[in-house]
Motif scaffolding. Structure first.
Motif, PDB file in Angstrom:
ATOM      1  N   HIS A 166       0.936  -1.184  -0.035  1.00  0.00           N
ATOM      2  CA  HIS A 166      -0.127   0.072   0.033  1.00  0.00           C
ATOM      3  C   HIS A 166       0.857   1.397  -0.086  1.00  0.00           C
ATOM      4  O   HIS A 166       1.781   1.341   0.655  1.00  0.00           O
ATOM      5  CB  HIS A 166      -0.841   0.018   1.364  1.00  0.00           C
ATOM      6  CG  HIS A 166      -1.966  -1.183   1.498  1.00  0.00           C
ATOM      7  ND1 HIS A 166      -2.991  -1.008   0.554  1.00  0.00           N
ATOM      8  CD2 HIS A 166      -2.037  -2.251   2.053  1.00  0.00           C
ATOM      9  CE1 HIS A 166      -3.589  -2.316   0.747  1.00  0.00           C
ATOM     10  NE2 HIS A 166      -2.936  -2.955   1.737  1.00  0.00           N
ATOM     11  N   THR A 167       0.491   2.071  -0.628  1.00  0.00           N
ATOM     12  CA  THR A 167       1.265   3.460  -0.705  1.00  0.00           C
ATOM     13  C   THR A 167       0.551   4.361   0.213  1.00  0.00           C
ATOM     14  O   THR A 167      -0.542   4.657   0.405  1.00  0.00           O
ATOM     15  CB  THR A 167       0.806   4.146  -2.186  1.00  0.00           C
ATOM     16  OG1 THR A 167       1.492   3.391  -3.107  1.00  0.00           O
ATOM     17  CG2 THR A 167       1.785   5.707  -1.944  1.00  0.00           C
ATOM     18  N   HIS A 206      -1.475   6.374   9.766  1.00  0.00           N
ATOM     19  CA  HIS A 206      -1.189   6.756   8.561  1.00  0.00           C
ATOM     20  C   HIS A 206      -2.310   6.417   7.936  1.00  0.00           C
ATOM     21  O   HIS A 206      -3.421   5.864   8.210  1.00  0.00           O
ATOM     22  CB  HIS A 206       0.122   5.664   8.198  1.00  0.00           C
ATOM     23  CG  HIS A 206      -0.413   4.293   8.147  1.00  0.00           C
ATOM     24  ND1 HIS A 206      -0.466   3.603   9.178  1.00  0.00           N
ATOM     25  CD2 HIS A 206      -0.761   3.380   7.109  1.00  0.00           C
ATOM     26  CE1 HIS A 206      -0.859   2.268   9.035  1.00  0.00           C
ATOM     27  NE2 HIS A 206      -0.977   2.287   7.600  1.00  0.00           N
ATOM     28  N   VAL A 207      -2.344   7.043   6.579  1.00  0.00           N
ATOM     29  CA  VAL A 207      -3.719   6.703   5.568  1.00  0.00           C
ATOM     30  C   VAL A 207      -3.147   6.246   4.312  1.00  0.00           C
ATOM     31  O   VAL A 207      -2.091   6.864   3.795  1.00  0.00           O
ATOM     32  CB  VAL A 207      -4.293   8.007   5.227  1.00  0.00           C
ATOM     33  CG1 VAL A 207      -5.497   7.881   4.670  1.00  0.00           C
ATOM     34  CG2 VAL A 207      -4.755   8.741   6.922  1.00  0.00           C
ATOM     35  N   ASN A 208      -3.582   5.007   3.901  1.00  0.00           N
ATOM     36  CA  ASN A 208      -2.965   4.686   2.578  1.00  0.00           C
ATOM     37  C   ASN A 208      -3.736   5.142   1.416  1.00  0.00           C
ATOM     38  O   ASN A 208      -4.973   5.654   1.577  1.00  0.00           O
ATOM     39  CB  ASN A 208      -3.290   3.181   2.620  1.00  0.00           C
ATOM     40  CG  ASN A 208      -2.326   2.622   3.567  1.00  0.00           C
ATOM     41  OD1 ASN A 208      -1.164   2.813   3.881  1.00  0.00           O
ATOM     42  ND2 ASN A 208      -2.613   1.361   4.135  1.00  0.00           N
ATOM     43  N   GLU A 209      -3.347   5.188   0.260  1.00  0.00           N
ATOM     44  CA  GLU A 209      -4.022   5.481  -0.893  1.00  0.00           C
ATOM     45  C   GLU A 209      -5.291   4.807  -1.276  1.00  0.00           C
ATOM     46  O   GLU A 209      -5.452   3.838  -0.887  1.00  0.00           O
ATOM     47  CB  GLU A 209      -3.065   5.308  -2.013  1.00  0.00           C
ATOM     48  CG  GLU A 209      -3.441   5.684  -3.325  1.00  0.00           C
ATOM     49  CD  GLU A 209      -2.619   5.516  -4.516  1.00  0.00           C
ATOM     50  OE1 GLU A 209      -2.802   6.008  -5.517  1.00  0.00           O
ATOM     51  OE2 GLU A 209      -1.842   4.534  -4.482  1.00  0.00           O
ATOM     52  N   GLY A 210      -6.293   5.533  -1.383  1.00  0.00           N
ATOM     53  CA  GLY A 210      -7.586   5.148  -1.613  1.00  0.00           C
ATOM     54  C   GLY A 210      -8.352   5.279  -0.516  1.00  0.00           C
ATOM     55  O   GLY A 210      -9.613   4.719  -0.376  1.00  0.00           O
ATOM     56  N   GLU A 211      -7.729   5.273   0.872  1.00  0.00           N
ATOM     57  CA  GLU A 211      -8.469   5.248   1.967  1.00  0.00           C
ATOM     58  C   GLU A 211      -9.202   6.362   2.448  1.00  0.00           C
ATOM     59  O   GLU A 211      -8.660   7.512   2.027  1.00  0.00           O
ATOM     60  CB  GLU A 211      -7.552   4.832   3.076  1.00  0.00           C
ATOM     61  CG  GLU A 211      -7.293   3.346   3.203  1.00  0.00           C
ATOM     62  CD  GLU A 211      -6.499   3.136   4.480  1.00  0.00           C
ATOM     63  OE1 GLU A 211      -6.475   1.851   4.849  1.00  0.00           O
ATOM     64  OE2 GLU A 211      -5.621   3.838   4.979  1.00  0.00           O
ATOM     65  N   ALA A 242       2.467  12.267   0.836  1.00  0.00           N
ATOM     66  CA  ALA A 242       3.220  11.510  -0.199  1.00  0.00           C
ATOM     67  C   ALA A 242       4.618  11.604  -0.159  1.00  0.00           C
ATOM     68  O   ALA A 242       5.344  11.999  -1.050  1.00  0.00           O
ATOM     69  CB  ALA A 242       2.740  12.452  -1.431  1.00  0.00           C
ATOM     70  N   ASP A 243       5.090  11.109   1.018  1.00  0.00           N
ATOM     71  CA  ASP A 243       6.393  10.924   1.439  1.00  0.00           C
ATOM     72  C   ASP A 243       7.250  12.158   1.405  1.00  0.00           C
ATOM     73  O   ASP A 243       8.508  12.058   1.497  1.00  0.00           O
ATOM     74  CB  ASP A 243       7.231   9.896   0.459  1.00  0.00           C
ATOM     75  CG  ASP A 243       8.195   8.935   0.982  1.00  0.00           C
ATOM     76  OD1 ASP A 243       8.212   8.801   2.194  1.00  0.00           O
ATOM     77  OD2 ASP A 243       9.050   8.602   0.345  1.00  0.00           O
ATOM     78  N   PRO A 272      -5.607  16.884  -6.814  1.00  0.00           N
ATOM     79  CA  PRO A 272      -4.580  16.279  -5.874  1.00  0.00           C
ATOM     80  C   PRO A 272      -4.643  14.956  -5.414  1.00  0.00           C
ATOM     81  O   PRO A 272      -5.922  14.480  -5.049  1.00  0.00           O
ATOM     82  CB  PRO A 272      -4.743  17.609  -4.817  1.00  0.00           C
ATOM     83  CG  PRO A 272      -6.040  17.890  -4.990  1.00  0.00           C
ATOM     84  CD  PRO A 272      -6.512  17.781  -6.396  1.00  0.00           C
ATOM     85  N   PRO A 273      -3.610  14.462  -5.015  1.00  0.00           N
ATOM     86  CA  PRO A 273      -3.924  13.134  -4.600  1.00  0.00           C
ATOM     87  C   PRO A 273      -4.237  12.968  -3.251  1.00  0.00           C
ATOM     88  O   PRO A 273      -4.724  11.871  -2.771  1.00  0.00           O
ATOM     89  CB  PRO A 273      -2.343  12.394  -4.549  1.00  0.00           C
ATOM     90  CG  PRO A 273      -1.439  13.698  -4.520  1.00  0.00           C
ATOM     91  CD  PRO A 273      -2.296  14.853  -5.171  1.00  0.00           C
ATOM     92  N   VAL A 274      -4.296  14.171  -2.571  1.00  0.00           N
ATOM     93  CA  VAL A 274      -4.717  13.974  -1.019  1.00  0.00           C
ATOM     94  C   VAL A 274      -5.852  15.142  -0.922  1.00  0.00           C
ATOM     95  O   VAL A 274      -5.364  16.346  -1.308  1.00  0.00           O
ATOM     96  CB  VAL A 274      -3.644  13.995  -0.044  1.00  0.00           C
ATOM     97  CG1 VAL A 274      -4.139  14.332   1.553  1.00  0.00           C
ATOM     98  CG2 VAL A 274      -2.735  12.964  -0.201  1.00  0.00           C
ATOM     99  N   LEU A 275      -6.881  15.090  -0.301  1.00  0.00           N
ATOM    100  CA  LEU A 275      -7.925  15.691   0.023  1.00  0.00           C
ATOM    101  C   LEU A 275      -8.048  15.841   1.554  1.00  0.00           C
ATOM    102  O   LEU A 275      -8.133  14.943   2.244  1.00  0.00           O
ATOM    103  CB  LEU A 275      -9.302  15.649  -0.498  1.00  0.00           C
ATOM    104  CG  LEU A 275      -9.366  15.785  -1.845  1.00  0.00           C
ATOM    105  CD1 LEU A 275     -10.891  15.163  -2.539  1.00  0.00           C
ATOM    106  CD2 LEU A 275      -9.151  17.220  -2.354  1.00  0.00           C
ATOM    107  N   ILE A 276      -8.148  17.128   2.090  1.00  0.00           N
ATOM    108  CA  ILE A 276      -8.323  17.205   3.630  1.00  0.00           C
ATOM    109  C   ILE A 276      -9.290  18.123   3.732  1.00  0.00           C
ATOM    110  O   ILE A 276      -9.281  19.294   3.218  1.00  0.00           O
ATOM    111  CB  ILE A 276      -6.925  17.895   4.370  1.00  0.00           C
ATOM    112  CG1 ILE A 276      -5.934  16.589   4.059  1.00  0.00           C
ATOM    113  CG2 ILE A 276      -7.282  18.171   5.705  1.00  0.00           C
ATOM    114  CD1 ILE A 276      -4.535  17.043   4.944  1.00  0.00           C
TER     115      ILE A 276
END
Length: 180
Positions: free
Chosen positions: A14-15, A39-44, A77-78, A167-171
């Motif tokens: 998982h990313t 942590h939160v994985n991609e798609g979660e 994203a690292d 964006p790959p992350v939404l908050i």
């Protein structure tokens, strides 16, 4: 095709999109966050639940680089939020509790402005603006002045600006306040 044991977890790695380690935030003698890790994985999709004053908005401000932690580290994203604040902001769509909009601007112009600031190519500005207005139900409001919109439509404009650039992350902090 990946092979996995019947009924077992996927063997695919998982990313990790959000990583928080030991975050503490103090305001003088008040501790808003105390050694928080997750942590939160991609798609979660993850939600913070808790009473008023529990530190939910504080954590979101730390994750988006708008406020430093007292201790601990956060990565998006690292990328370390404190070391790479501009790059992190490019990878995060953020809707704060009170969305800061330019009330005197027209919806479409505002969204084009945000797209420009976020680095959307000039040739793609119109298409990107149209995409987010359609996603957020704002197409009919494109030519309206933001200050003349209802609270719900202003909230939609805030969501639209967060979605610009995909964006790959939404908050999202209280994203449904005022929405019908």
């Amino acid at each position: 095709a990946r092979i996995r044991p019947s009924g077992g977890p996927s063997l695919r790695k998982h990313t990790v999109m959000i990583e928080v380690r030991g975050i503490t935030k103090q305001y003088g003698a008040i501790t808003a966050l105390d050694d928080v890790s997750f942590h939160v994985n991609e798609g979660e999709i993850v939600g913070f639940l808790g009473p008023n004053g529990a530190g939910k908005s504080t954590m979101m401000r730390i994750l988006t680089g708008f406020m430093p932690p007292t201790r601990g580290t956060a990565k998006i994203a690292d990328l370390h939020v404190e070391d790479h604040p501009i790059e992190v902001k490019r990878r995060v769509g953020y809707v704060p509790e009170n969305v800061p909009l330019y009330p005197e601007m027209v919806v479409e112009s505002y969204l084009k402005y945000v797209a420009t600031v976020k680095g959307v190519a000039r040739a793609k500005l119109r298409a990107e603006t149209q995409r987010v207005m359609e996603m957020c139900g704002l197409t009919d409001m494109a030519r309206r002045v933001i200050q003349n919109l209802s609270k719900g439509y202003r909230q939609r404009v805030g969501l639209a600006q967060a979605l610009i650039g995909d964006p790959p992350v939404l908050i999202l902090d209280e994203p449904t306040v005022g929405l019908d």
